[in-house]
Design a protein around this motif. Sequence first.
Motif, PDB file in Angstrom:
ATOM      1  N   ASP A  83     -10.442  11.511   9.108  1.00 26.30           N
ATOM      2  CA  ASP A  83      -9.762  10.274   8.747  1.00 26.30           C
ATOM      3  C   ASP A  83     -10.083   9.909   7.297  1.00 26.30           C
ATOM      4  OD1 ASP A  83      -8.111   8.073   9.123  1.00 26.30           O
ATOM      5  OD2 ASP A  83      -9.745   6.792   9.833  1.00 26.30           O
ATOM      6  N   TRP A  84     -10.069  10.936   6.434  1.00 22.43           N
ATOM      7  CA  TRP A  84     -10.460  10.761   5.031  1.00 22.43           C
ATOM      8  C   TRP A  84      -9.295  11.063   4.109  1.00 22.43           C
ATOM      9  CZ3 TRP A  84     -10.384  13.945   0.755  1.00 22.43           C
ATOM     10  CH2 TRP A  84     -11.111  13.505  -0.379  1.00 22.43           C
ATOM     11  N   THR A  85      -9.043  10.157   3.208  1.00 25.81           N
ATOM     12  CA  THR A  85      -8.160  10.410   2.072  1.00 25.81           C
ATOM     13  C   THR A  85      -8.762   9.692   0.869  1.00 25.81           C
ATOM     14  OG1 THR A  85      -6.786   8.492   2.630  1.00 25.81           O
ATOM     15  CG2 THR A  85      -5.999  10.651   3.371  1.00 25.81           C
ATOM     16  N   PRO A  86      -8.637  10.252  -0.339  1.00 23.23           N
ATOM     17  CA  PRO A  86      -9.166   9.564  -1.517  1.00 23.23           C
ATOM     18  C   PRO A  86      -8.373   8.299  -1.800  1.00 23.23           C
ATOM     19  CG  PRO A  86      -7.905  11.499  -2.168  1.00 23.23           C
ATOM     20  CD  PRO A  86      -8.005  11.541  -0.678  1.00 23.23           C
ATOM     21  N   GLY A  87      -9.063   7.246  -2.227  1.00 23.36           N
ATOM     22  CA  GLY A  87      -8.393   5.967  -2.434  1.00 23.36           C
ATOM     23  C   GLY A  87      -8.432   5.449  -3.855  1.00 23.36           C
ATOM     24  N   VAL A  88      -9.188   6.093  -4.744  1.00 23.65           N
ATOM     25  CA  VAL A  88      -9.323   5.612  -6.121  1.00 23.65           C
ATOM     26  C   VAL A  88      -8.294   6.316  -6.999  1.00 23.65           C
ATOM     27  CG1 VAL A  88     -10.854   5.378  -8.109  1.00 23.65           C
ATOM     28  CG2 VAL A  88     -11.774   5.138  -5.791  1.00 23.65           C
ATOM     29  N   ALA A  89      -7.376   5.544  -7.565  1.00 18.58           N
ATOM     30  CA  ALA A  89      -6.351   6.104  -8.445  1.00 18.58           C
ATOM     31  C   ALA A  89      -6.992   6.609  -9.733  1.00 18.58           C
ATOM     32  CB  ALA A  89      -5.304   5.045  -8.771  1.00 18.58           C
ATOM     33  N   LEU A  90      -6.320   7.557 -10.381  1.00 16.35           N
ATOM     34  CA  LEU A  90      -6.863   8.160 -11.593  1.00 16.35           C
ATOM     35  C   LEU A  90      -7.146   7.115 -12.668  1.00 16.35           C
ATOM     36  CD1 LEU A  90      -7.670  10.764 -13.072  1.00 16.35           C
ATOM     37  CD2 LEU A  90      -5.292  10.947 -13.858  1.00 16.35           C
ATOM     38  N   THR A  91      -6.241   6.180 -12.873  1.00 14.91           N
ATOM     39  CA  THR A  91      -6.461   5.173 -13.922  1.00 14.91           C
ATOM     40  C   THR A  91      -7.687   4.316 -13.619  1.00 14.91           C
ATOM     41  OG1 THR A  91      -4.857   3.747 -12.790  1.00 14.91           O
ATOM     42  CG2 THR A  91      -4.054   5.037 -14.666  1.00 14.91           C
ATOM     43  N   GLU A  92      -7.879   3.974 -12.350  1.00 14.91           N
ATOM     44  CA  GLU A  92      -9.035   3.158 -11.971  1.00 14.91           C
ATOM     45  C   GLU A  92     -10.334   3.936 -12.179  1.00 14.91           C
ATOM     46  OE1 GLU A  92     -10.665   0.563  -8.125  1.00 14.91           O
ATOM     47  OE2 GLU A  92      -8.950   1.903  -7.904  1.00 14.91           O
ATOM     48  N   GLY A  93     -10.344   5.189 -11.737  1.00 22.00           N
ATOM     49  CA  GLY A  93     -11.543   6.001 -11.911  1.00 22.00           C
ATOM     50  C   GLY A  93     -11.844   6.285 -13.374  1.00 22.00           C
ATOM     51  N   LEU A  94     -10.802   6.534 -14.157  1.00 18.59           N
ATOM     52  CA  LEU A  94     -11.022   6.788 -15.580  1.00 18.59           C
ATOM     53  C   LEU A  94     -11.570   5.564 -16.293  1.00 18.59           C
ATOM     54  CD1 LEU A  94      -7.912   8.930 -16.628  1.00 18.59           C
ATOM     55  CD2 LEU A  94     -10.291   9.700 -16.414  1.00 18.59           C
ATOM     56  N   THR A  95     -11.147   4.374 -15.867  1.00 15.36           N
ATOM     57  CA  THR A  95     -11.662   3.153 -16.483  1.00 15.36           C
ATOM     58  C   THR A  95     -13.181   3.078 -16.352  1.00 15.36           C
ATOM     59  OG1 THR A  95      -9.596   1.944 -16.057  1.00 15.36           O
ATOM     60  CG2 THR A  95     -11.591   0.619 -16.415  1.00 15.36           C
ATOM     61  N   SER A  96     -13.705   3.343 -15.152  1.00 20.18           N
ATOM     62  CA  SER A  96     -15.158   3.319 -14.934  1.00 20.18           C
ATOM     63  C   SER A  96     -15.850   4.436 -15.704  1.00 20.18           C
ATOM     64  CB  SER A  96     -15.472   3.458 -13.443  1.00 20.18           C
ATOM     65  OG  SER A  96     -14.980   2.367 -12.723  1.00 20.18           O
ATOM     66  N   THR A  97     -15.222   5.601 -15.735  1.00 22.41           N
ATOM     67  CA  THR A  97     -15.841   6.751 -16.394  1.00 22.41           C
ATOM     68  C   THR A  97     -15.865   6.579 -17.903  1.00 22.41           C
ATOM     69  OG1 THR A  97     -14.956   8.100 -14.575  1.00 22.41           O
ATOM     70  CG2 THR A  97     -15.835   9.273 -16.476  1.00 22.41           C
ATOM     71  N   ILE A  98     -14.789   6.045 -18.468  1.00 28.01           N
ATOM     72  CA  ILE A  98     -14.750   5.772 -19.910  1.00 28.01           C
ATOM     73  C   ILE A  98     -15.822   4.745 -20.275  1.00 28.01           C
ATOM     74  CG2 ILE A  98     -13.367   4.697 -21.740  1.00 28.01           C
ATOM     75  CD1 ILE A  98     -10.897   6.043 -20.357  1.00 28.01           C
ATOM     76  N   ALA A  99     -15.964   3.698 -19.458  1.00 32.04           N
ATOM     77  CA  ALA A  99     -16.985   2.677 -19.728  1.00 32.04           C
ATOM     78  C   ALA A  99     -18.378   3.290 -19.715  1.00 32.04           C
ATOM     79  CB  ALA A  99     -16.882   1.552 -18.705  1.00 32.04           C
ATOM     80  N   TYR A 100     -18.622   4.206 -18.795  1.00 32.62           N
ATOM     81  CA  TYR A 100     -19.919   4.883 -18.722  1.00 32.62           C
ATOM     82  C   TYR A 100     -20.185   5.655 -20.013  1.00 32.62           C
ATOM     83  CZ  TYR A 100     -23.368   8.447 -17.517  1.00 32.62           C
ATOM     84  OH  TYR A 100     -24.464   9.288 -17.522  1.00 32.62           O
ATOM     85  N   PHE A 101     -19.209   6.437 -20.467  1.00 31.97           N
ATOM     86  CA  PHE A 101     -19.424   7.234 -21.670  1.00 31.97           C
ATOM     87  C   PHE A 101     -19.501   6.370 -22.927  1.00 31.97           C
ATOM     88  CE2 PHE A 101     -18.052  10.951 -19.105  1.00 31.97           C
ATOM     89  CZ  PHE A 101     -19.115  11.786 -19.422  1.00 31.97           C
ATOM     90  N   GLU A 102     -18.784   5.255 -22.960  1.00 29.87           N
ATOM     91  CA  GLU A 102     -18.920   4.322 -24.092  1.00 29.87           C
ATOM     92  C   GLU A 102     -20.370   3.837 -24.198  1.00 29.87           C
ATOM     93  OE1 GLU A 102     -14.592   2.138 -24.641  1.00 29.87           O
ATOM     94  OE2 GLU A 102     -15.943   1.425 -23.060  1.00 29.87           O
ATOM     95  N   HIS A 103     -20.948   3.500 -23.054  1.00 34.08           N
ATOM     96  CA  HIS A 103     -22.343   3.049 -23.047  1.00 34.08           C
ATOM     97  C   HIS A 103     -23.276   4.169 -23.477  1.00 34.08           C
ATOM     98  CE1 HIS A 103     -25.994   0.986 -21.814  1.00 34.08           C
ATOM     99  NE2 HIS A 103     -26.310   2.045 -21.092  1.00 34.08           N
ATOM    100  N   GLN A 104     -23.053   5.377 -22.956  1.00 35.57           N
ATOM    101  CA  GLN A 104     -23.909   6.509 -23.292  1.00 35.57           C
ATOM    102  C   GLN A 104     -23.854   6.829 -24.784  1.00 35.57           C
ATOM    103  OE1 GLN A 104     -25.734   6.481 -20.348  1.00 35.57           O
ATOM    104  NE2 GLN A 104     -25.902   8.678 -20.711  1.00 35.57           N
TER     105      GLN A 104
END
Length: 338
Positions: A304-325
């Motif tokens: 009963d598994w399907t991914p729920g995070v859209a690419l734009t949403e996931g990229l937003t968090s990932t970009i913020a992480y790399f900006e901090h790094q």
Amino acid sequence: MKNIFDTTKIISKRPPARRILVAGGAGFLGSHLCERLVHEGNTVICVDNFSTGRMENLSDLLRFDTFSVIQHDIVDPLELPVDEIYNLACPASPPHYQADPIHTLKTSVIGSLHLLELARKHQARIFQASTSEVYGDPHVHPQPEAYWGNVNSFGPRSCYDEGKRSAETLFYDFHHQHGVDIRIVRIFNTYGPRMRADDGRVVSNFIVQALRGDDITVYGDGSQTRSFCYVDDLIEGFCRLMYNQPAIRTPVNLGNPGEFTVRELAQQIIRMTGSSSKIVHRPLPTDDPRQRRPDISAAKRDLDWTPGVALTEGLTSTIAYFEHQLSRADGEFVEAAQ
């Protein structure tokens, strides 16, 4: 990021708190898994040789008495009484696994053998993080678990591709010969916070290049496709498979079936970062797959598994992480120069 899953049916099947070994627990995926398992009340032992894993990925976990870290290479035997084992120990990006291909193969094969022997001794359930690379440059699209793959056994990617295929064989044989309780996931491209800036994967490469204003390097003409799964979705899939009843002991694909060309990803990241970067093209690496997209029918049906995070949403968090790094790294450079 919000929890998008109703996990009640999974929690109801989860056993009481366990003593769990996570091999490769200081890496990108391993640290997220350790975090999840600790917060669920388990005692978690992270084992890592720190060739690519980083202690900073575990900094928030070190305050827990139920979490500990052992620096150890699973190519060497390990003795720990545990209830469960997650094997995520292997460099997963081409620059890292190709840096020492013999050790990469030993990690996948000899390391898996040692962990399987440990599981057998302590009657522990054991999880193998396999990979979509077992399908090679596929002739079947999307890739179902029944597809045997199109893999080159004699090339620069073979140490990883064939190592993971051999590890799956070991898991199969230990289950059928010794009754070891196994779980196997084939992971498709995953991204999110705690990726390394130098890991050579397409998402981290593009984000770091865009944030620095460098040219974005696209290999080939950029028409090759990938499917990108956010890390939180993947870890949820891990846990559902590990505790699912009835047990599933055949490999299960986990990934996001949304398919994008590499050029589309580069353009999306340029837009989201507001970068002035230009796209430049370089020759396609040897054996680089032209298409990669998971068939997740089994995960949908059985977990009963399907991914729920859209690419734009996931990229937003990932970009913020790399900006901090990157800002932190720049600050350390300035401080050192003064």
